[in-house]
Structure formats: structure tokens, C-alpha cells
Design a protein around this motif. Structure first.
Motif, mmCIF file in Angstrom:
data_model
loop_
_atom_site.group_PDB
_atom_site.id
_atom_site.type_symbol
_atom_site.label_atom_id
_atom_site.label_comp_id
_atom_site.label_asym_id
_atom_site.label_seq_id
_atom_site.Cartn_x
_atom_site.Cartn_y
_atom_site.Cartn_z
ATOM 1 N N ILE A 76 9.648 3.638 -4.657
ATOM 2 C CA ILE A 76 10.318 3.668 -3.357
ATOM 3 C C ILE A 76 11.721 3.090 -3.519
ATOM 4 N N PRO A 77 12.742 3.787 -2.997
ATOM 5 C CA PRO A 77 14.093 3.208 -3.011
ATOM 6 C C PRO A 77 14.166 2.019 -2.064
ATOM 7 N N TRP A 78 14.688 0.910 -2.572
ATOM 8 C CA TRP A 78 14.825 -0.292 -1.732
ATOM 9 C C TRP A 78 16.224 -0.291 -1.134
ATOM 10 N N ASP A 79 16.318 0.314 0.042
ATOM 11 C CA ASP A 79 17.628 0.470 0.668
ATOM 12 C C ASP A 79 17.663 -0.279 1.988
ATOM 13 N N GLY A 80 18.791 -0.222 2.651
ATOM 14 C CA GLY A 80 18.898 -0.825 3.976
ATOM 15 C C GLY A 80 19.152 -2.324 3.967
ATOM 16 N N VAL A 81 19.341 -2.913 2.804
ATOM 17 C CA VAL A 81 19.669 -4.352 2.771
ATOM 18 C C VAL A 81 21.101 -4.523 3.262
ATOM 19 N N ARG A 82 21.270 -5.308 4.308
ATOM 20 C CA ARG A 82 22.598 -5.445 4.939
ATOM 21 C C ARG A 82 22.953 -6.917 5.108
ATOM 22 N N ASN A 83 22.766 -7.628 4.057
ATOM 23 C CA ASN A 83 23.111 -9.048 4.022
ATOM 24 C C ASN A 83 23.755 -9.293 2.669
ATOM 25 N N ALA B 117 0.836 -1.214 0.000
ATOM 26 C CA ALA B 117 0.000 0.000 0.000
ATOM 27 C C ALA B 117 0.865 1.256 0.000
ATOM 28 N N ASP B 118 2.022 1.177 0.636
ATOM 29 C CA ASP B 118 2.931 2.327 0.632
ATOM 30 C C ASP B 118 3.444 2.592 -0.784
ATOM 31 N N PHE B 119 3.689 1.529 -1.549
ATOM 32 C CA PHE B 119 4.087 1.719 -2.946
ATOM 33 C C PHE B 119 2.987 2.425 -3.721
ATOM 34 N N ALA B 120 1.760 1.968 -3.525
ATOM 35 C CA ALA B 120 0.645 2.550 -4.265
ATOM 36 C C ALA B 120 0.474 4.030 -3.949
#
Length: 151
Positions: free
Chosen positions: A26-33, A16-19
Motif C-alpha cells: 500500500i502506498p503510504w501517502d497523505g502525510v501532511r506534517n 488487515a488491509d495490508f494483508a
DNA sequence: GCCAACGTTGGC
DNA sequence: GCCAACGTTGGC
């Protein structure tokens, strides 16, 4: 073209946030793996991505988004005020990547995890492997079609 | 390079 | 809130 799945806690970022987002992007950030990052780095513009809601009341696949910008250095790694800050990362040698994802559609009905687990033909799908913690994973064409057959 | 300790993920 | 499973860290 490759297809993917990303996990997200809907309290942080939901379909819903995307919509509702500016340009529905939306930038897909914060991936830390590292394994997840390596998959992020392989994403190409136009790739389709399932959005999976985790750690919430209604766990499952909620919708589809699309890669609109392929991997670039995740700005949050350089931001001392960000929870995703990484002091060992420098702009010269960035450690983490982000992509931009844009809304495609919300599934008419959320596809629950227990339903996914019961579907034949998904053996080996990382999402339903015991103890799996991978937050970005590829989805084969066959898996994609099984998952979305009735959605 | 090994591995114990630790922190995190994520379903239940 | 619990806890199993996992990834990462850091001493050696």
C-alpha cells in the motif's frame, strides 16, 4: 537500517488491509506534517515499520510492515480531487513524500496503548509522550525489542 | 519574527 | 462528543 512506527486509523487503512492488498503493498501517502514527512524521506527499502491503530476501539500496535519503495513525490498532492491536494505544491517542487509499505505480519495479539504505557524502558518514546501528534516516528532497536518481546 | 486564531489530532 | 495539545496560518 532504521525502524519506524506509523499511525493509522484502521477505518482508513488497517494491518488487515495490508494483508489483503495487491502484492500486500500500500502506498503510504497523505502525510501532511513536516516532521513526519522528514522521517518518511529517511526511510530506506527494507526498513521495518510498526503499524499503530489510532482513533478506534482497540488502540495499539497491530502488526509489522516493510518499506519496499523509498520516498517519492506523493501523487495525491497534485490531484485537485484528492483530500490531500496541496495547491502550493508543484511537480517541479513537490512538498510531500510517500513511500510504499508491504505487509510482513500481524501480531498474534494487538499490543494495547495502555500496555505500552506501562512498559519499562520506553521513556522518551514519542508515541507515549503527552499530547504527541507525530504520525511517523523512528523506533530505536531497544524500543523495538521491548515492544515486541512477547509478540 | 511574533503571536492570536484556527483547524486537527487522538485519547478518553 | 469532549477537549487538551499541538501545528499552521496570516496579520501586523
Amino acid at each position: 537500517m532504521t525502524r519506524w512506527l506509523v499511525k493509522t486509523e484502521p477505518s482508513e487503512c488497517s494491518i488487515a488491509d495490508f494483508a489483503a492488498a495487491d502484492n500486500q503493498t500500500i502506498p503510504w501517502d497523505g502525510v501532511r506534517n513536516y516532521q513526519a514527512r522528514n522521517f518518511l524521506a529517511q526511510m530506506q527499502e527494507g526498513d521495518e515499520v510498526l503499524v499503530y491503530h489510532s482513533s478506534c476501539k482497540r488502540i495499539g500496535i497491530a502488526g509489522i510492515v516493510r518499506v519496499v519503495r523509498s520516498a517519492y513525490p506523493d501523487p495525491s498532492q497534485f490531484d485537485p480531487d484528492s483530500p490531500y491536494h496541496d495547491s502550493k505544491s508543484t511537480p517541479e517542487k513537490p512538498r510531500w513524500q510517500a513511500v510504499d509499505l508491504a505487509y510482513v505480519r500481524t501480531l498474534p495479539h494487538l499490543l494495547p496503548l495502555d500496555t505500552i504505557k506501562a512498559m519499562p524502558g520506553l521513556d522518551g518514546f514519542p508515541l507515549i509522550r503527552r499530547g504527541n501528534r507525530l504520525s511517523v516516528m523512528p523506533v530505536t532497536d531497544e524500543q523495538w525489542h521491548i515492544l515486541l518481546a512477547n509478540a
